[in-house]
Design an enzyme around this catalytic site. Structure first.
Site, PDB file in Angstrom:
ATOM      1  N   MET A   1       1.844  39.908   4.117  1.00  0.00           N
ATOM      2  CA  MET A   1       1.681  40.341   2.731  1.00  0.00           C
ATOM      3  C   MET A   1       0.883  41.652   2.626  1.00  0.00           C
ATOM      4  SD  MET A   1       0.788  36.542   1.353  1.00  0.00           S
ATOM      5  CE  MET A   1       1.008  36.687  -0.381  1.00  0.00           C
TER       6      MET A   1
ATOM      7  N   LYS B   1       8.615  33.371  -6.875  1.00  0.00           N
ATOM      8  CA  LYS B   1       8.106  34.429  -7.757  1.00  0.00           C
ATOM      9  C   LYS B   1       8.706  35.755  -7.327  1.00  0.00           C
ATOM     10  CE  LYS B   1       3.817  32.336  -9.165  1.00  0.00           C
ATOM     11  NZ  LYS B   1       4.424  31.069  -8.859  1.00  0.00           N
TER      12      LYS B   1
ATOM     13  N   ASP C   1      11.974  28.721  -2.384  1.00  0.00           N
ATOM     14  CA  ASP C   1      11.273  29.996  -2.571  1.00  0.00           C
ATOM     15  C   ASP C   1      12.272  31.139  -2.618  1.00  0.00           C
ATOM     16  OD1 ASP C   1       8.805  28.930  -2.567  1.00  0.00           O
ATOM     17  OD2 ASP C   1       8.217  29.640  -0.579  1.00  0.00           O
TER      18      ASP C   1
HETATM   19  C1  LIG Z   1       3.802  34.164   0.868  1.00  0.00           C
HETATM   20  S1  LIG Z   1       3.891  34.594   2.562  1.00  0.00           S
HETATM   21  C2  LIG Z   1       4.806  33.227   3.175  1.00  0.00           C
HETATM   22  C3  LIG Z   1       4.679  33.042   4.660  1.00  0.00           C
HETATM   23  C4  LIG Z   1       5.557  31.934   5.195  1.00  0.00           C
HETATM   24  N1  LIG Z   1       5.103  30.644   4.734  1.00  0.00           N
HETATM   25  C5  LIG Z   1       5.640  31.943   6.706  1.00  0.00           C
HETATM   26  O1  LIG Z   1       5.144  31.018   7.362  1.00  0.00           O
HETATM   27  O2  LIG Z   1       6.270  32.864   7.244  1.00  0.00           O
HETATM   28  C6  LIG Z   1       5.117  35.888   2.513  1.00  0.00           C
HETATM   29  C7  LIG Z   1       4.897  36.892   3.637  1.00  0.00           C
HETATM   30  O3  LIG Z   1       5.449  36.406   4.856  1.00  0.00           O
HETATM   31  C8  LIG Z   1       5.941  37.486   5.621  1.00  0.00           C
HETATM   32  N2  LIG Z   1       7.382  37.281   5.855  1.00  0.00           N
HETATM   33  C9  LIG Z   1       8.115  36.232   5.454  1.00  0.00           C
HETATM   34  N3  LIG Z   1       9.390  36.318   5.916  1.00  0.00           N
HETATM   35  C10 LIG Z   1       9.440  37.465   6.632  1.00  0.00           C
HETATM   36  C11 LIG Z   1      10.464  38.113   7.381  1.00  0.00           C
HETATM   37  N4  LIG Z   1      11.690  37.590   7.489  1.00  0.00           N
HETATM   38  N5  LIG Z   1      10.160  39.272   8.010  1.00  0.00           N
HETATM   39  C12 LIG Z   1       8.924  39.803   7.936  1.00  0.00           C
HETATM   40  N6  LIG Z   1       7.916  39.231   7.240  1.00  0.00           N
HETATM   41  C13 LIG Z   1       8.163  38.078   6.613  1.00  0.00           C
HETATM   42  C14 LIG Z   1       5.653  38.755   4.833  1.00  0.00           C
HETATM   43  O4  LIG Z   1       4.398  39.264   5.256  1.00  0.00           O
HETATM   44  C15 LIG Z   1       5.593  38.217   3.419  1.00  0.00           C
HETATM   45  O5  LIG Z   1       4.847  39.073   2.581  1.00  0.00           O
END
Ligand SMILES: C[S@@+](CC[C@H](N)C(=O)[O-])C[C@H]1O[C@@H](n2cnc3c(N)ncnc32)[C@H](O)[C@@H]1O
Length: 254
Positions: free
Chosen positions: A167, A57, A35
């Site tokens: 998100m 994406k 990803d």
């Molecule tokens: C498509 S979702 C994927 C979530 C992922 N599978 C998880 O378990 O963390 C993407 C969202 O995860 C959150 N996110 C992922 N990594 C992050 C980080 N390092 N800091 C803050 N938010 C994060 C944000 O809200 C972002 O928009």
């Protein structure tokens, strides 16, 4: 001979937050499809000879289609390769892990899942916010807000559970207004944590009413996690350097 696909959670970012199992599988990978939100250093565990492709994406949705990812995973596995599908956080938390499992098993490809530390829990914890705390909150409601029109705002506003919203960085104004309009007190504590576990991690605290202004005032940018509820106040955690596996490796080799 068919290979195998490992659906691996890469954690929130910092490679030190990978599981040992994830590292051992990455070290054996022949193909890695990852990803966008996977820290580049995580790929440092992958053998140089492996084929590594970013299938994430970009904002705006441009990138590989889910069908193309399924096809590539199946094709590489059917060539007998050890394939890693590497996803940010946990592969089963607001990711397409379940669809990939179904597509792979329907094609007769073996698949196994390696959980990762989800940003839903890591971001609050790294900012010193306990998502549950005796006497303050006994439940957590994790939701994604990429389409605010589809949210159950009345449910989110009335629950006593801590809200952890993913998100949602582009919709902070709507989140704040909708929850208040559905009855959540405007003074409910709220926090936003962006780029959790990265050097640029930023956390800000305020109230539900202040949420949009907090983000603009601090120029916060996605990815971010929003926490709303009585727990969204910072515990006094000391900013001490954390022991790192990489440091231990360097020390033992000198
Ligand atoms: C498509 S979702 C994927 C979530 C992922 N599978 C998880 O378990 O963390 C993407 C969202 O995860 C959150 N996110 C992922 N990594 C992050 C980080 N390092 N800091 C803050 N938010 C994060 C944000 O809200 C972002 O928009």
């Amino acid at each position: 001979m068919s290979g195998i696909v490992y659906l691996v959670g890469a954690g929130p970012g910092d490679p030190e937050l990978l599981t040992l199992q994830a590292v051992r599988i990455l070290e054996r990978a022949e193909v890695v499809l990852h990803d966008r939100l996977v820290h580049p250093d995580v790929l440092g565990w992958v053998p140089k000879a492996a084929l590594v492709t970013n299938v994430g994406k970009a904002p705006g949705g441009i990138g590989w289609s889910q069908a193309a990812i399924h096809r590539a995973l199946i094709d590489y596995a059917q060539q007998g390769k050890t394939v890693v599908r590497l996803q940010g956080g946990d592969p089963f938390v607001f990711a397409r892990g379940s669809e990939e499992v179904l597509a792979l098993t329907a094609a007769g490809v073996s698949v196994t899942v390696v959980p990762g530390i989800s940003s839903a829990l890591a971001a609050p914890a790294l900012a010193g916010i306990p998502v549950t705390s005796r006497g303050l909150s006994a439940a957590v409601h994790i939701a994604e807000v990429h389409d605010p029109a589809r949210m159950e705002w009345d449910l989110l506003a009335s629950t006593a559970a801590t809200l952890v919203l993913l998100m949602g960085m582009a919709h902070l104004k709507t989140i704040s207004a909708a929850l208040i309009a559905h009855g959540k007190p405007a003074k409910t504590p709220a926090a936003v944590i962006t780029w959790a576990s990265y050097p640029e991690q930023t956390a800000v605290w305020g109230t539900l009413a202040e949420l949009p202004a907090l983000a603009t005032g601090h120029r916060l940018a996605a990815p971010g996690v929003v926490v709303i509820g009585p727990v969204a106040k910072r515990l006094p955690i000391l900013e001490v350097p954390r022991p790192r596996v990489s440091d231990a490796h360097e020390a033992s080799s000198t």
